[in-house]
Scaffold this motif. Structure first.
Motif, PDB file in Angstrom:
ATOM      1  N   GLY A 119       0.791  -1.219   0.000  1.00 10.81           N
ATOM      2  CA  GLY A 119       0.000   0.000   0.000  1.00 10.81           C
ATOM      3  C   GLY A 119       0.820   1.263   0.000  1.00 10.81           C
ATOM      4  O   GLY A 119       0.295   2.347   0.279  1.00 10.81           O
ATOM      5  N   ARG A 120       2.098   1.148  -0.336  1.00  8.38           N
ATOM      6  CA  ARG A 120       2.983   2.302  -0.278  1.00  8.38           C
ATOM      7  C   ARG A 120       3.649   2.569  -1.623  1.00  8.38           C
ATOM      8  O   ARG A 120       3.676   1.721  -2.505  1.00  8.38           O
ATOM      9  N   ARG A 121       4.203   3.736  -1.707  1.00  9.07           N
ATOM     10  CA  ARG A 121       4.903   4.178  -2.914  1.00  9.07           C
ATOM     11  C   ARG A 121       6.401   4.020  -2.658  1.00  9.07           C
ATOM     12  O   ARG A 121       6.951   4.614  -1.724  1.00  9.07           O
TER      13      ARG A 121
ATOM     14  N   ALA B 206      -3.900  -2.725  -2.616  1.00  9.56           N
ATOM     15  CA  ALA B 206      -4.198  -1.442  -3.260  1.00  9.56           C
ATOM     16  C   ALA B 206      -3.259  -0.352  -2.757  1.00  9.56           C
ATOM     17  O   ALA B 206      -2.896  -0.318  -1.573  1.00  9.56           O
ATOM     18  N   GLY B 207      -2.896   0.537  -3.668  1.00 10.01           N
ATOM     19  CA  GLY B 207      -2.036   1.655  -3.287  1.00 10.01           C
ATOM     20  C   GLY B 207      -0.562   1.373  -3.402  1.00 10.01           C
ATOM     21  O   GLY B 207       0.263   2.279  -3.225  1.00 10.01           O
ATOM     22  N   THR B 208      -0.204   0.123  -3.705  1.00  9.54           N
ATOM     23  CA  THR B 208       1.206  -0.216  -3.866  1.00  9.54           C
ATOM     24  C   THR B 208       1.686   0.225  -5.240  1.00  9.54           C
ATOM     25  O   THR B 208       1.071  -0.088  -6.257  1.00  9.54           O
ATOM     26  N   HIS B 209       2.771   0.970  -5.276  1.00 10.59           N
ATOM     27  CA  HIS B 209       3.287   1.450  -6.565  1.00 10.59           C
ATOM     28  C   HIS B 209       4.794   1.630  -6.467  1.00 10.59           C
ATOM     29  O   HIS B 209       5.330   2.053  -5.438  1.00 10.59           O
TER      30      HIS B 209
END
Length: 447
Positions: free
Chosen positions: A200-202, A227-230
């Motif tokens: 879930g982190r960048r 979700a939100g992992t990038h």
């Protein structure tokens, strides 16, 4: 080689990794006494640091023949030659059993802090070559001692000294202060604590080799579940035809598949590439980090940074020894032209031995990944040939030392962090170097 009055002393090997243990096996085969000094609590400490990474090399390519001879009488069962081990497999199924067979010839918790000629600093010429080597050690409990040796084989690898984020080879401004948010290893996302760090982190991934490919592919898989992992892929150069490796045309399908998975991570939107970005500074933005390039560009804040910019040798404890090293690669002078990554892949490096590995200080050798300095193309079989040649030379067999006994596979098997999570792939493909994710460009550890 060594002066006659030092013949009763052991040959000290620094590091109980794959090449260090192979060196010990070769010396035993020659009737010489080795003493292996390992800083960690067990064999292959560096390899265990990337235990979750699968090698590009098969078992057939990462087992030394002399070591196998030592293991055979113990009932040791050779793994399937065509299978690809993980770093953990390599350590548990081969390297630790080999160290166990060597027994008291391997000492754990022994960190080498200095190597010199007995009674001579590096300036003194008089009587230098007649003196044995002296090694200063620090035990796990802090106790210090000295031992003497007829020769020193440094197989300590490069795992302990990863490259920094800064594009000039030095840490970026603020990099050290942000250490709590920066990792220099391929993350093991099977570990719940590690997974929680990135889910879930960048995350910025800095680097362009196989280790970076592995991290990108892992994070892309995580993004499909969390979700939100990038991932933000930081490249010092632009994206060209060779950015992702050979792809389907790669001589090693497993290595090519790794690059294709990194490419898919970008194309599927799980990672975004930032090109021509040479990191100059790391700044805090609350609990997040902002990377700043030398051209003034500032990236959007990230939660974590994974730096995979290669490895380099630690030469600090060899400061009183007269080494002949290439000014660019920090590899032995005669070896450097053979391994220059601008000209060679690991499949085109000519097998080499004592001649290319010798230094002005006779009787000291850097072997394995450390012999390659900053070059990322090391191959385990090459290291095994290195120590075979050195053992022959130390035994007085110059003809054997100069004879080439290694034929490299035509495909070449390069260092690199592997990525094969699916059970089916584990039977068909591979992914790290001989050691190290780099190596493994292990980045991995010693290979």
């Amino acid at each position: 080689m060594s002066a006659p009055n030092t013949g009763h002393l052991p040959v000290v090997i620094v590091g109980a990794g794959p090449i260090g243990l192979a060196a010990a096996a070769r010396l035993v085969e020659r009737g010489l006494e080795p003493l292996v000094l390992e800083a960690g609590p067990s064999a292959a400490t560096a390899v265990r640091g990337w235990a979750h990474v699968r090698l590009f090399s098969t078992w057939a390519e990462v087992i030394d023949p002399a070591a196998e001879k030592l293991l055979a009488p113990t009932g040791w069962v050779r793994p399937d030659s065509a299978a690809y081990p993980t770093g953990g497999d390599w350590a548990e199924r081969y390297l630790q059993p080999l160290a166990d067979v060597l027994g008291d010839l391997v000492r754990y918790g022994a960190t080498v802090t200095g190597v010199a000629r007995a009674g001579r600093d590096r300036i003194v010429d008089s009587g230098r070559e007649e003196q044995p080597f002296t090694l200063h050690l620090r035990a796990a409990d802090g106790h210090e001692e000295r031992i003497t040796a007829r020769a020193v084989v440094d197989a300590s690898g490069t795992w302990s000294t990863p490259g920094p984020m800064g594009a000039n080879g030095l840490p970026a401004l603020g990099e050290r202060a942000a250490a709590d948010r920066i990792s220099y290893r391929v993350p093991n996302l099977d570990d719940p604590a590690v997974r929680a760090r990135y889910a879930g982190r960048r995350t910025a991934v800095v680097g362009s080799g196989a280790s970076a490919f592995t991290a990108l592919a892992h994070l892309a898989d995580l993004a499909k579940e969390e979700a939100g992992t990038h991932a933000v892929w930081i490249l010092r150069r632009g994206i060209g035809a060779g950015t992702y490796g050979g792809g389907e045309a790669d001589e090693l399908p497993a290595r090519g598949a790794l690059g294709l998975r990194a490419k898919a991570a970008v194309e599927d939107g799980h990672a975004s590439a930032v090109t021509g970005f040479r990191t100059e500074a790391v700044e805090r933005d609350g609990d997040r980090l902002v990377l700043v390039a030398d051209d003034g560009r500032r990236l959007d804040p990230v939660d974590e940074v994974i730096v995979l910019t290669g490895l380099r040798p630690d030469l600090s404890f060899l400061s009183e020894i007269r080494l002949g090293l290439d000014e660019r690669l920090q590899a032995p002078t005669a070896l450097a032209p053979l391994i220059d990554p601008n000209l060679h892949s690991c499949g085109t490096v000519y097998p080499h031995g004592v001649k290319e590995l010798s230094h002005p200080e006779q009787g000291v050798y850097l072997v394995g990944m450390k012999s390659y300095g900053r070059a990322p193309t090391f191959l385990a079989m090459t290291g095994y040939e290195q120590v075979r040649s050195i053992a022959a030379a130390l035994a007085g067999d110059q003809e054997g030392a100069e004879r080439v006994e290694l034929t490299l596979p035509e495909t070449g098997v390069c260092g690199g962090a592997g990525l094969f999570d699916e059970p089916g792939d584990a039977e068909q493909s591979g992914g790290g170097c001989c050691a190290t994710p780099t190596t493994v460009q292990i980045g991995t550890g010693g290979c």
